[in-house]
Design a protein around this motif. Structure first.
Motif, mmCIF file in Angstrom:
data_model
loop_
_atom_site.group_PDB
_atom_site.id
_atom_site.type_symbol
_atom_site.label_atom_id
_atom_site.label_comp_id
_atom_site.label_asym_id
_atom_site.label_seq_id
_atom_site.Cartn_x
_atom_site.Cartn_y
_atom_site.Cartn_z
ATOM 1 N N ILE A 185 29.291 -2.485 16.782
ATOM 2 C CA ILE A 185 28.352 -2.240 17.412
ATOM 3 C C ILE A 185 27.498 -1.134 17.004
ATOM 4 O O ILE A 185 28.048 -0.102 16.232
ATOM 5 C CB ILE A 185 28.556 -2.004 18.882
ATOM 6 N N PRO A 186 26.199 -1.157 17.018
ATOM 7 C CA PRO A 186 25.580 0.272 16.663
ATOM 8 C C PRO A 186 25.822 1.296 17.202
ATOM 9 O O PRO A 186 26.160 1.298 18.432
ATOM 10 C CB PRO A 186 23.841 -0.456 16.712
ATOM 11 N N GLY A 187 25.521 2.475 16.566
ATOM 12 C CA GLY A 187 25.944 3.744 17.085
ATOM 13 C C GLY A 187 24.942 4.204 18.415
ATOM 14 O O GLY A 187 25.473 4.758 19.203
ATOM 15 N N VAL A 188 23.881 3.555 18.388
ATOM 16 C CA VAL A 188 22.793 4.036 19.290
ATOM 17 C C VAL A 188 23.457 3.224 20.672
ATOM 18 O O VAL A 188 23.401 3.887 21.662
ATOM 19 C CB VAL A 188 21.594 3.674 19.216
ATOM 20 N N LEU A 189 24.026 2.053 20.620
ATOM 21 C CA LEU A 189 24.347 1.372 21.790
ATOM 22 C C LEU A 189 25.878 2.157 22.179
ATOM 23 O O LEU A 189 25.939 2.322 23.336
ATOM 24 C CB LEU A 189 24.755 -0.049 21.590
ATOM 25 N N LYS A 190 26.625 2.426 20.954
ATOM 26 C CA LYS A 190 27.836 3.152 21.669
ATOM 27 C C LYS A 190 27.676 4.395 22.323
ATOM 28 O O LYS A 190 28.476 4.765 23.163
ATOM 29 C CB LYS A 190 28.847 3.362 20.497
ATOM 30 N N ASN A 191 26.621 5.103 21.619
ATOM 31 C CA ASN A 191 26.262 6.408 22.379
ATOM 32 C C ASN A 191 25.898 6.422 23.969
ATOM 33 O O ASN A 191 26.089 7.064 24.732
ATOM 34 C CB ASN A 191 25.291 7.201 21.489
ATOM 35 N N ALA A 192 25.134 5.310 23.906
ATOM 36 C CA ALA A 192 24.547 5.050 25.271
ATOM 37 C C ALA A 192 25.675 4.630 26.449
ATOM 38 O O ALA A 192 25.615 5.090 27.489
ATOM 39 C CB ALA A 192 23.464 3.870 25.423
ATOM 40 N N ILE A 193 26.775 4.164 25.973
ATOM 41 C CA ILE A 193 27.710 3.518 26.764
ATOM 42 C C ILE A 193 28.645 4.866 26.986
ATOM 43 O O ILE A 193 29.062 5.060 28.063
ATOM 44 C CB ILE A 193 28.549 2.386 26.138
ATOM 45 N N ASP A 194 28.870 5.628 25.918
ATOM 46 C CA ASP A 194 29.548 6.833 26.147
ATOM 47 C C ASP A 194 28.925 7.949 27.064
ATOM 48 O O ASP A 194 29.463 8.453 28.079
ATOM 49 C CB ASP A 194 29.962 7.477 24.829
#
Length: 185
Positions: free
Chosen positions: A83-92
């Motif tokens: 998954i893209p980092g931007v999506l993982k960051n939002a989830i985190d």
């Protein structure tokens, strides 16, 4: 529950994102009692545990928008088999600080598009693993891996050019709506 609010997280920031087109197609096929709210993730700071004591305003906004939704829809591209980092960051950001997971208990689904032959399958599996830990009741079937072979499959407004693709997406939408209605609080 009259109108069901779905928080849509698109894991691509590109203006002409094929995943945003896919999300728009799903929205167009949904019944009128489903409202799609696209959650902005491009302005979020990178998650840092130091935030937990004093969460940044953008993180609070994200958490509030997720919490205000009845369900979530994740639309992800595949970057380097994940998954893209931007999506993982939002989830985190939305799942922290510990004990304040904004996703917990919400019904959700994962779909995605790619120009590659696997159409984001590995990214989706990666994301499903994360969502299982975060207590998102994720629709298992049908899986939606869309391969964009050309620019005309789905336009910017979500019109689907292929009758077969539209029929397939309608089947997903029907199952997702039923899933959300069965699981939304």
């Amino acid at each position: 529950m009259s109108t069901i609010k779905v928080a849509v997280l698109v894991g691509s920031l590109r203006k002409a994102s094929i995943n945003k087109r896919l999300a728009r197609a799903v929205e167009r096929l949904a019944p009128k009692d489903i409202a799609f709210e696209y959650i902005r993730i491009d302005s979020l700071p990178l998650y840092n545990q130091d935030f937990d004591a004093d969460y940044p305003a953008e993180g609070k906004r994200l958490k509030h928008e997720i919490e205000a939704a009845d369900a979530v829809l994740f639309v992800t591209p595949e970057y380097n088999r994940g998954i893209p980092g931007v999506l993982k960051n939002a989830i985190d950001l939305a799942s922290r600080p510990w004990g304040t997971n904004s996703f917990a208990g919400k019904p959700g689904a994962v779909i995605g598009a790619s120009i590659g032959a696997t159409g984001s399958a590995l990214a989706q599996q990666h994301l499903r693993n994360v969502l299982a830990y975060l207590d998102v009741a994720t629709l298992a079937q049908p899986e939606v891996y869309v391969q964009f072979k050309d620019d005309g499959l789905i336009d910017a407004e979500g019109h689907v050019a292929s009758e077969g693709t539209q029929k397939f997406l309608q089947g997903f939408v029907d199952r997702y709506v039923a899933w959300v209605k069965a699981h939304a609080k």
